[in-house]
Scaffold this motif. Sequence first.
Motif, short mmCIF file in Angstrom:
data_model
loop_
_atom_site.label_atom_id
_atom_site.label_comp_id
_atom_site.label_asym_id
_atom_site.label_seq_id
_atom_site.Cartn_x
_atom_site.Cartn_y
_atom_site.Cartn_z
N ALA A 1 0.81 -1.22 0.00
CA ALA A 1 0.00 0.00 0.00
C ALA A 1 0.85 1.27 0.00
N GLU A 2 2.02 1.23 0.61
CA GLU A 2 2.85 2.41 0.80
C GLU A 2 3.91 2.63 -0.28
N ARG A 3 4.33 1.59 -0.96
CA ARG A 3 5.48 1.71 -1.87
C ARG A 3 5.26 2.69 -3.01
N GLY A 4 4.02 2.87 -3.43
CA GLY A 4 3.71 3.73 -4.57
C GLY A 4 4.15 5.17 -4.41
N GLN A 5 4.23 5.66 -3.19
CA GLN A 5 4.65 7.04 -2.98
C GLN A 5 6.14 7.25 -3.23
N TYR A 6 6.91 6.15 -3.29
CA TYR A 6 8.36 6.24 -3.49
C TYR A 6 8.83 5.76 -4.86
N VAL A 7 7.99 5.00 -5.54
CA VAL A 7 8.42 4.27 -6.73
C VAL A 7 7.72 4.81 -7.98
N GLU A 8 8.49 5.05 -9.03
CA GLU A 8 7.87 5.48 -10.29
C GLU A 8 7.56 4.29 -11.19
N SER A 9 8.29 3.17 -11.00
CA SER A 9 7.99 1.98 -11.79
C SER A 9 8.58 0.75 -11.12
N PHE A 10 8.03 -0.41 -11.50
CA PHE A 10 8.62 -1.67 -11.05
C PHE A 10 8.28 -2.76 -12.06
N GLU A 11 9.14 -3.77 -12.08
CA GLU A 11 8.97 -4.91 -13.00
C GLU A 11 9.20 -6.19 -12.21
N VAL A 12 8.25 -7.13 -12.29
CA VAL A 12 8.31 -8.38 -11.56
C VAL A 12 8.57 -9.53 -12.53
N THR A 13 9.52 -10.39 -12.16
CA THR A 13 9.78 -11.62 -12.91
C THR A 13 9.62 -12.78 -11.94
N PHE A 14 8.65 -13.67 -12.19
CA PHE A 14 8.45 -14.85 -11.35
C PHE A 14 9.37 -15.96 -11.82
N LEU A 15 9.82 -16.78 -10.86
CA LEU A 15 10.82 -17.82 -11.14
C LEU A 15 10.38 -19.16 -10.57
N ASN A 16 10.57 -20.23 -11.34
CA ASN A 16 10.37 -21.59 -10.85
C ASN A 16 11.72 -22.28 -10.80
N GLU A 17 12.05 -22.84 -9.66
CA GLU A 17 13.34 -23.47 -9.44
C GLU A 17 13.56 -24.65 -10.39
N VAL A 18 14.76 -24.72 -10.95
CA VAL A 18 15.18 -25.86 -11.75
C VAL A 18 16.23 -26.64 -10.97
N ALA A 19 17.28 -25.96 -10.51
CA ALA A 19 18.34 -26.59 -9.73
C ALA A 19 19.13 -25.50 -9.03
N GLY A 20 19.86 -25.86 -8.00
CA GLY A 20 20.71 -24.88 -7.34
C GLY A 20 21.07 -25.27 -5.93
N LYS A 21 21.71 -24.37 -5.22
CA LYS A 21 22.06 -24.54 -3.81
C LYS A 21 21.12 -23.65 -3.01
N LEU A 22 20.41 -24.25 -2.08
CA LEU A 22 19.44 -23.52 -1.28
C LEU A 22 19.97 -23.31 0.13
N PRO A 23 19.38 -22.37 0.89
CA PRO A 23 19.79 -22.18 2.28
C PRO A 23 19.64 -23.46 3.08
N ALA A 24 20.52 -23.65 4.06
CA ALA A 24 20.48 -24.83 4.91
C ALA A 24 19.10 -25.01 5.52
N GLY A 25 18.59 -26.24 5.51
CA GLY A 25 17.30 -26.54 6.11
C GLY A 25 16.10 -26.27 5.25
N SER A 26 16.30 -25.75 4.04
CA SER A 26 15.15 -25.44 3.17
C SER A 26 14.76 -26.67 2.35
N VAL A 27 13.62 -26.60 1.73
CA VAL A 27 13.09 -27.70 0.93
C VAL A 27 13.91 -27.86 -0.35
N GLY A 28 13.92 -29.05 -0.92
CA GLY A 28 14.55 -29.26 -2.22
C GLY A 28 16.06 -29.24 -2.19
N LYS A 29 16.66 -29.57 -1.05
CA LYS A 29 18.11 -29.56 -0.93
C LYS A 29 18.70 -30.35 -2.05
#
Length: 107
Positions: A79-107
């Motif tokens: 609700a508040e970010r609009g007063q500070y931001v002139e634009s934004f762009e969102v890119t959604f991501l689905n995991e394929v492979a990688g190193k995740l933080p300790a204790g997270s799912v999909g190790k």
Amino acid sequence: MGYGLVVRFTATDEAAARAFDELVATTLEGIRAHEPGTLVYVNHRVPDEPRVRVFYELYADRSAFEVHEEQPHVRHFLAERGQYVESFEVTFLNEVAGKLPAGSVGK
């Protein structure tokens, strides 16, 4: 399987970028305290682009992201970010492979 997104924000000016950072810091307090499914939530500055911020967010799964979006601290941020931001762009991501933080799912 992890679910993530990258968001690039451009603030209206450098003062707005600093105020945006303060809003993010407040939001992070709620995320740390109430969102075990939020694995990574980081606000980055971009060298030589003082008005730009890039978020990297990683959730345990899509459901954890949906829980995140409904939290009061996140609703306040949205609700508040609009007063500070002139634009934004969102890119959604689905995991394929990688190193995740300790204790997270999909190790």
